[in-house]
Scaffold this active site. Structure first.
Site, PDB file in Angstrom:
ATOM      1  N   ASN A  12       2.079   0.751   7.492  1.00 59.94           N
ATOM      2  CA  ASN A  12       2.241   0.106   8.796  1.00 59.94           C
ATOM      3  C   ASN A  12       3.124  -1.118   8.590  1.00 59.94           C
ATOM      4  O   ASN A  12       2.683  -2.115   8.037  1.00 59.94           O
ATOM      5  CB  ASN A  12       0.858  -0.295   9.337  1.00 59.94           C
ATOM      6  N   TRP A  13       4.364  -0.998   9.015  1.00 61.13           N
ATOM      7  CA  TRP A  13       5.326  -2.096   8.788  1.00 61.13           C
ATOM      8  C   TRP A  13       5.111  -3.268   9.732  1.00 61.13           C
ATOM      9  O   TRP A  13       5.722  -4.312   9.576  1.00 61.13           O
ATOM     10  CB  TRP A  13       6.767  -1.561   8.919  1.00 61.13           C
ATOM     11  N   LYS A  14       4.286  -3.068  10.766  1.00 61.86           N
ATOM     12  CA  LYS A  14       4.036  -4.127  11.760  1.00 61.86           C
ATOM     13  C   LYS A  14       5.377  -4.647  12.301  1.00 61.86           C
ATOM     14  O   LYS A  14       6.311  -3.858  12.428  1.00 61.86           O
ATOM     15  CB  LYS A  14       3.162  -5.217  11.141  1.00 61.86           C
ATOM     16  N   HIS A  99      -5.118  -0.709  16.558  1.00 62.60           N
ATOM     17  CA  HIS A  99      -5.078  -1.621  15.402  1.00 62.60           C
ATOM     18  C   HIS A  99      -5.721  -2.945  15.809  1.00 62.60           C
ATOM     19  O   HIS A  99      -5.576  -3.392  16.953  1.00 62.60           O
ATOM     20  CB  HIS A  99      -3.630  -1.839  14.953  1.00 62.60           C
ATOM     21  N   GLU A 101      -4.922  -5.889  15.300  1.00 63.22           N
ATOM     22  CA  GLU A 101      -3.981  -6.896  15.806  1.00 63.22           C
ATOM     23  C   GLU A 101      -3.677  -6.662  17.284  1.00 63.22           C
ATOM     24  O   GLU A 101      -3.463  -7.617  18.035  1.00 63.22           O
ATOM     25  CB  GLU A 101      -2.704  -6.898  14.940  1.00 63.22           C
ATOM     26  N   GLU A 169     -10.459  -0.549   8.909  1.00 59.92           N
ATOM     27  CA  GLU A 169      -9.763  -1.752   8.464  1.00 59.92           C
ATOM     28  C   GLU A 169     -10.603  -2.978   8.813  1.00 59.92           C
ATOM     29  O   GLU A 169     -10.562  -3.446   9.971  1.00 59.92           O
ATOM     30  CB  GLU A 169      -8.400  -1.870   9.159  1.00 59.92           C
ATOM     31  N   GLY A 175      -4.299  -8.632   5.406  1.00 60.46           N
ATOM     32  CA  GLY A 175      -3.333  -9.684   5.100  1.00 60.46           C
ATOM     33  C   GLY A 175      -3.917 -10.891   4.380  1.00 60.46           C
ATOM     34  O   GLY A 175      -3.279 -11.933   4.294  1.00 60.46           O
ATOM     35  N   SER A 214      -5.422  -5.165   2.742  1.00 57.83           N
ATOM     36  CA  SER A 214      -5.056  -5.698   1.419  1.00 57.83           C
ATOM     37  C   SER A 214      -5.047  -4.637   0.317  1.00 57.83           C
ATOM     38  O   SER A 214      -5.400  -4.927  -0.830  1.00 57.83           O
ATOM     39  CB  SER A 214      -5.965  -6.863   1.034  1.00 57.83           C
ATOM     40  N   GLY A 235      -0.453  -2.315   4.917  1.00 56.43           N
ATOM     41  CA  GLY A 235       0.428  -3.227   5.650  1.00 56.43           C
ATOM     42  C   GLY A 235       1.495  -3.786   4.732  1.00 56.43           C
ATOM     43  O   GLY A 235       2.459  -3.105   4.364  1.00 56.43           O
ATOM     44  N   GLY A 236       1.312  -5.023   4.314  1.00 53.47           N
ATOM     45  CA  GLY A 236       2.330  -5.753   3.551  1.00 53.47           C
ATOM     46  C   GLY A 236       2.918  -4.988   2.374  1.00 53.47           C
ATOM     47  O   GLY A 236       4.138  -4.993   2.163  1.00 53.47           O
TER      48      GLY A 236
HETATM   49  P1  13P Z   1      -2.365  -5.460   4.808  1.00 56.95           P
HETATM   50  O1  13P Z   1      -2.234  -4.282   3.868  1.00 56.95           O
HETATM   51  O2  13P Z   1      -1.143  -6.307   4.874  1.00 56.95           O
HETATM   52  O3  13P Z   1      -3.632  -6.218   4.563  1.00 56.95           O
HETATM   53  O4  13P Z   1      -2.504  -4.843   6.303  1.00 56.95           O
HETATM   54  C1  13P Z   1      -3.400  -3.814   6.524  1.00 56.95           C
HETATM   55  C2  13P Z   1      -3.175  -3.276   7.882  1.00 56.95           C
HETATM   56  O5  13P Z   1      -3.439  -3.933   8.866  1.00 56.95           O
HETATM   57  C3  13P Z   1      -2.568  -1.940   8.005  1.00 56.95           C
HETATM   58  O6  13P Z   1      -2.628  -1.467   9.309  1.00 56.95           O
END
Ligand code: 13P
Length: 252
Positions: A12-14, A99, A101, A169, A175, A214, A235-236
């Site tokens: 997920n590149w956000k 998600h 967020e 999640e 993050g 993470s 994510g990251g």
């Molecule tokens: P991180 O891997 O950056 O913690 O993000 C997880 C996430 O929200 C994937 O959707």
């Protein structure tokens, strides 16, 4: 039955990435070798601006492209929104819905997430439905109840292993570099599986449940082999092909 589920590692590149990022996608495609591709599914979900270009680059490869959100309706007067049909038309095969967020930043309710998952199916997309507790909810001992309630409200009737993936999640792990223990992950995944079984019957046994929060190359092996975990939503660490592929290599 876990052996029957094909692992999925999804990135997920956000809100990250520009057209030049296609070079990073190309590295992922080139590094995803036949042996691993025979064993797991790999999905990259860039921002909507990049879906068409990424899908074009990934065409004919073993890497699929997905989206991060959709509107419940197929078309209409909804300025700034994108329908699942548009995402499909751009080349997406899947869409993340609910998600944390989006639940937090845009006040998305379980009912809305459910409508978005139904929209995904209407357009022929795989829906990746996210659930997870906040730190306060975990500290109050409400994790299992919160996750079960989100699942109940967010997963539409008619879910099956071909149209639904669930991603657990924990909000406090996203993050932050913090992760739950392997036994905590296994406990929540066990509850998700039981809730799915109550709703979907036998289909639950084949439905993939991912862990996200993470996930890094250093902890992927441990987290992805926790009980009942069928892959990761990253994510990251999905932004760099090298790290993303190292995470996928937990299944090598
Ligand atoms: P991180 O891997 O950056 O913690 O993000 C997880 C996430 O929200 C994937 O959707």
């Amino acid at each position: 039955m876990a052996g029957a589920r094909r692992p999925l590692v999804a990135g997920n590149w956000k809100m990250n990435g520009f057209r030049s990022s296609v070079a990073e996608l190309a590295k992922t495609i080139e590094g995803f070798d036949g042996a691993l591709a025979g064993r797991i599914d790999l999905l990259v979900c860039p921002p909507a601006t990049l879906i068409a270009e990424f899908a074009e680059r990934a065409r004919g490869s073993k890497v699929a492209i997905g989206a991060q959100d959709c509107h419940p309706k197929p078309s209409g007067a909804h300025t700034g929104d994108l329908s699942a049909e548009m995402l499909r038309d751009a080349g997406a095969a899947a869409v993340i819905v609910g998600h944390s967020e989006r639940r937090a930043d845009h006040g998305e309710s379980n009912a809305l997430v459910r409508a978005k998952a139904e929209a995904a199916w209407r357009a022929g997309l795989l829906a990746i439905v996210c659930v997870g507790e906040t730190r306060a909810e975990r500290e109050a001992g409400r994790t299992l109840a919160v996750v079960a309630e989100q699942l109940k409200g967010s997963v539409p009737d008619g879910a099956n292993p071909a149209n639904l993936v669930v991603a657990y999640e924990p909000v406090w792990a996203i993050g932050t570099g913090l992760t739950p223990t392997v036994s905590d992950v296994a406990e929540v995944h066990g509850v998700i599986r039981r809730e799915l079984a109550a709703r979907l019957g036998e289909a639950a046994a084949g439905t993939r449940v991912l862990y996200g929060g993470s996930v890094k190359p250093e902890n992927a092996r441990e987290l992805l082999h926790a009980g009942d975990v069928d892959g990761a939503l990253v994510g990251g660490a999905s932004l760099k092909a090298e790290d993303f592929l190292k995470i996928a290599a937990a299944y090598r």
